[in-house]
Motif scaffolding. Sequence first.
Motif, PDB file in Angstrom:
ATOM      1  N   GLY A  77      -3.377   6.829  -0.023  1.00 18.37           N
ATOM      2  CA  GLY A  77      -2.193   5.983   0.071  1.00 18.37           C
ATOM      3  C   GLY A  77      -1.032   6.539  -0.718  1.00 18.37           C
ATOM      4  N   SER A  78      -0.973   7.856  -0.827  1.00 24.77           N
ATOM      5  CA  SER A  78       0.085   8.492  -1.612  1.00 24.77           C
ATOM      6  C   SER A  78       1.028   9.276  -0.707  1.00 24.77           C
ATOM      7  CB  SER A  78      -0.535   9.429  -2.659  1.00 24.77           C
ATOM      8  OG  SER A  78      -1.302  10.432  -2.016  1.00 24.77           O
ATOM      9  N   VAL A  79       2.163   9.630  -1.252  1.00 29.84           N
ATOM     10  CA  VAL A  79       3.107  10.522  -0.574  1.00 29.84           C
ATOM     11  C   VAL A  79       3.215  11.797  -1.404  1.00 29.84           C
ATOM     12  CG1 VAL A  79       4.454   8.722   0.555  1.00 29.84           C
ATOM     13  CG2 VAL A  79       5.112   9.444  -1.734  1.00 29.84           C
ATOM     14  N   HIS A  88      -4.108  15.418   9.716  1.00 24.92           N
ATOM     15  CA  HIS A  88      -3.437  14.841   8.552  1.00 24.92           C
ATOM     16  C   HIS A  88      -3.800  15.605   7.288  1.00 24.92           C
ATOM     17  CE1 HIS A  88      -3.930  11.105  11.207  1.00 24.92           C
ATOM     18  NE2 HIS A  88      -2.734  11.607  11.404  1.00 24.92           N
ATOM     19  N   VAL A  89      -2.782  15.857   6.470  1.00 23.93           N
ATOM     20  CA  VAL A  89      -2.977  16.478   5.161  1.00 23.93           C
ATOM     21  C   VAL A  89      -2.141  15.694   4.169  1.00 23.93           C
ATOM     22  CG1 VAL A  89      -2.807  18.593   3.784  1.00 23.93           C
ATOM     23  CG2 VAL A  89      -3.224  18.762   6.251  1.00 23.93           C
ATOM     24  N   TRP A  90      -2.727  15.354   3.016  1.00 27.91           N
ATOM     25  CA  TRP A  90      -1.994  14.682   1.949  1.00 27.91           C
ATOM     26  C   TRP A  90      -2.196  15.489   0.675  1.00 27.91           C
ATOM     27  CZ3 TRP A  90      -5.774  13.229  -1.481  1.00 27.91           C
ATOM     28  CH2 TRP A  90      -7.039  12.962  -0.965  1.00 27.91           C
ATOM     29  N   GLU A  91      -1.359  15.252  -0.303  1.00 30.86           N
ATOM     30  CA  GLU A  91      -1.305  15.978  -1.573  1.00 30.86           C
ATOM     31  C   GLU A  91      -0.411  17.208  -1.383  1.00 30.86           C
ATOM     32  OE1 GLU A  91      -1.384  16.616  -5.393  1.00 30.86           O
ATOM     33  OE2 GLU A  91      -2.402  14.884  -4.551  1.00 30.86           O
ATOM     34  N   SER A  92       0.650  17.276  -2.164  1.00 32.30           N
ATOM     35  CA  SER A  92       1.692  18.283  -1.943  1.00 32.30           C
ATOM     36  C   SER A  92       1.166  19.718  -1.955  1.00 32.30           C
ATOM     37  CB  SER A  92       2.827  18.124  -2.952  1.00 32.30           C
ATOM     38  OG  SER A  92       2.356  18.290  -4.274  1.00 32.30           O
ATOM     39  N   ALA A  93       0.322  20.086  -2.915  1.00 32.28           N
ATOM     40  CA  ALA A  93      -0.172  21.468  -2.964  1.00 32.28           C
ATOM     41  C   ALA A  93      -0.980  21.799  -1.716  1.00 32.28           C
ATOM     42  CB  ALA A  93      -1.007  21.698  -4.224  1.00 32.28           C
TER      43      ALA A  93
END
Length: 148
Positions: A77-79, A88-93
């Motif tokens: 649930g983060s940006v 889908h990919v989350w987490e900036s790095a």
Amino acid sequence: MLRSLVGSEMCIRDRYQRRVRGEPKTLMLVLYAVSGSQPSRAVIWLLKIKQLPHRFVRTIPPKDTSTTEYLQISATGSVPAIDDDGFHVWESAAILTYLCDKHGWEDLYPKELRRRAQVDQWLHWHHLNTRQVQAAYCMPIMRPDLVQ
């Protein structure tokens, strides 16, 4: 709100229309982010520097990130998070390295192991930084026996 932006009906209709016109099936990359977030800005900058076409969906935590639809895109649930034609990919790095690998942007994320390790050091440095801050503030309360 997010359902209307990423709903399967829209994706299916768009893919069908592209196929009828003879265009590739690939949809435009969608970035879910908020520009006030440093991790989001890192991805925004990469997309701008590399001039990669994308659709920006302003996603404000926790209002927009706690919905069932969004949690299917970002398990935490983060940006930021991305939708790359249903992947889908989350987490900036993770997003940065995925996009660099996918598009062959070796000037930013080299293939050569030692050079890549140097980039990875900086991408993951925040883990150490976060632990040091947490230890300085929480350790005296949680583990006073370890504080000198």
